[in-house]
Write a protein that holds these residues in place. Structure first.
Motif, PDB file in Angstrom:
ATOM      1  N   HIS A  32     -49.051 129.244 -26.242  1.00 48.74           N
ATOM      2  CA  HIS A  32     -48.383 128.999 -24.961  1.00 48.74           C
ATOM      3  C   HIS A  32     -48.988 127.799 -24.249  1.00 48.74           C
ATOM      4  N   GLU A  33     -48.294 127.390 -23.199  1.00 45.95           N
ATOM      5  CA  GLU A  33     -48.815 126.400 -22.264  1.00 45.95           C
ATOM      6  C   GLU A  33     -48.752 127.005 -20.876  1.00 45.95           C
ATOM      7  N   SER A  34     -49.717 126.626 -20.044  1.00 43.94           N
ATOM      8  CA  SER A  34     -49.779 127.145 -18.679  1.00 43.94           C
ATOM      9  C   SER A  34     -50.016 126.018 -17.696  1.00 43.94           C
ATOM     10  N   CYS A  36     -52.006 125.760 -14.335  1.00 43.48           N
ATOM     11  CA  CYS A  36     -53.020 126.461 -13.552  1.00 43.48           C
ATOM     12  C   CYS A  36     -53.117 125.718 -12.222  1.00 43.48           C
ATOM     13  N   HIS A  73     -51.466 131.031 -12.219  1.00 40.92           N
ATOM     14  CA  HIS A  73     -51.438 130.601 -13.612  1.00 40.92           C
ATOM     15  C   HIS A  73     -50.061 130.973 -14.159  1.00 40.92           C
ATOM     16  N   GLN A  74     -49.222 129.965 -14.344  1.00 35.80           N
ATOM     17  CA  GLN A  74     -47.842 130.178 -14.771  1.00 35.80           C
ATOM     18  C   GLN A  74     -47.672 129.737 -16.209  1.00 35.80           C
ATOM     19  N   ARG A  75     -47.419 130.703 -17.103  1.00 33.53           N
ATOM     20  CA  ARG A  75     -47.106 130.353 -18.488  1.00 33.53           C
ATOM     21  C   ARG A  75     -45.722 129.712 -18.527  1.00 33.53           C
ATOM     22  N   ASP A  78     -42.938 131.659 -20.054  1.00 32.87           N
ATOM     23  CA  ASP A  78     -42.351 132.755 -19.289  1.00 32.87           C
ATOM     24  C   ASP A  78     -41.289 132.304 -18.288  1.00 32.87           C
ATOM     25  N   HIS A 105     -53.372 121.602 -16.661  1.00 31.91           N
ATOM     26  CA  HIS A 105     -52.476 121.949 -17.771  1.00 31.91           C
ATOM     27  C   HIS A 105     -53.318 122.500 -18.916  1.00 31.91           C
ATOM     28  N   THR A 106     -52.889 123.633 -19.485  1.00 25.21           N
ATOM     29  CA  THR A 106     -53.623 124.257 -20.584  1.00 25.21           C
ATOM     30  C   THR A 106     -52.669 124.623 -21.710  1.00 25.21           C
ATOM     31  N   ARG A 107     -53.091 124.352 -22.943  1.00 24.21           N
ATOM     32  CA  ARG A 107     -52.344 124.761 -24.133  1.00 24.21           C
ATOM     33  C   ARG A 107     -53.241 125.658 -24.976  1.00 24.21           C
ATOM     34  N   SER A 119     -57.201 121.721 -22.483  1.00 18.38           N
ATOM     35  CA  SER A 119     -56.960 121.773 -21.048  1.00 18.38           C
ATOM     36  C   SER A 119     -57.301 120.433 -20.426  1.00 18.38           C
TER      37      SER A 119
END
Length: 125
Positions: A32-34, A36, A73-75, A78, A105-107, A119
């Motif tokens: 996933h990616e989020s 933050c 923190h939004q995936r 989703d 940004h995080t993967r 990240s």
């Protein structure tokens, strides 16, 4: 002394890609990616996300709210309305906010057993 909240009103993420496969138990190990995000303000921050692609029209806008003095923190996996962001497709995203916020940004890539996490701070525009 006047205190200002950290952040910016507009952020850009130039390297978006949700890996199309995963290994390990769902949902914890789903690739996933989020986004933050931090809203250090004393009021709710209202966000607008627009996703850009190489070969199609933009997706969005997506609307999110971050409560005052909270993190979110939004995936990206989703997000559903107004549409789902496709997996396995490169994209960029612009995050606009009515108040200054901070965006990271995080993967998480679990396509193989040796998982990878990336990240980076988004670009404040």
């Amino acid at each position: 002394m006047v205190r200002t909240s950290p952040g910016a009103h507009c952020w850009v993420i130039g390297d978006g890609f949700i890996p199309p496969t995963s290994t390990g138990p769902e949902p914890a190990m789903t690739s996933h990616e989020s986004l933050c995000m931090l809203n250090a303000n004393t009021e709710a921050a209202h966000l607008r996300l627009t996703f850009y692609f190489t070969d199609r029209d933009p997706a969005g806008p997506f609307h999110l709210t971050i409560a005052p003095q909270r993190a979110l923190h939004q995936r990206i996996n989703d997000l559903r309305e107004p549409e789902v962001i496709p997996v396995g497709v490169d994209y960029c995203v612009v995050v606009s906010s009515d108040l200054p916020i901070v965006v990271q940004h995080t993967r998480v890539d679990t396509r193989q057993a040796e998982n990878a996490t990336m990240s980076t701070i988004a670009y404040p525009a």
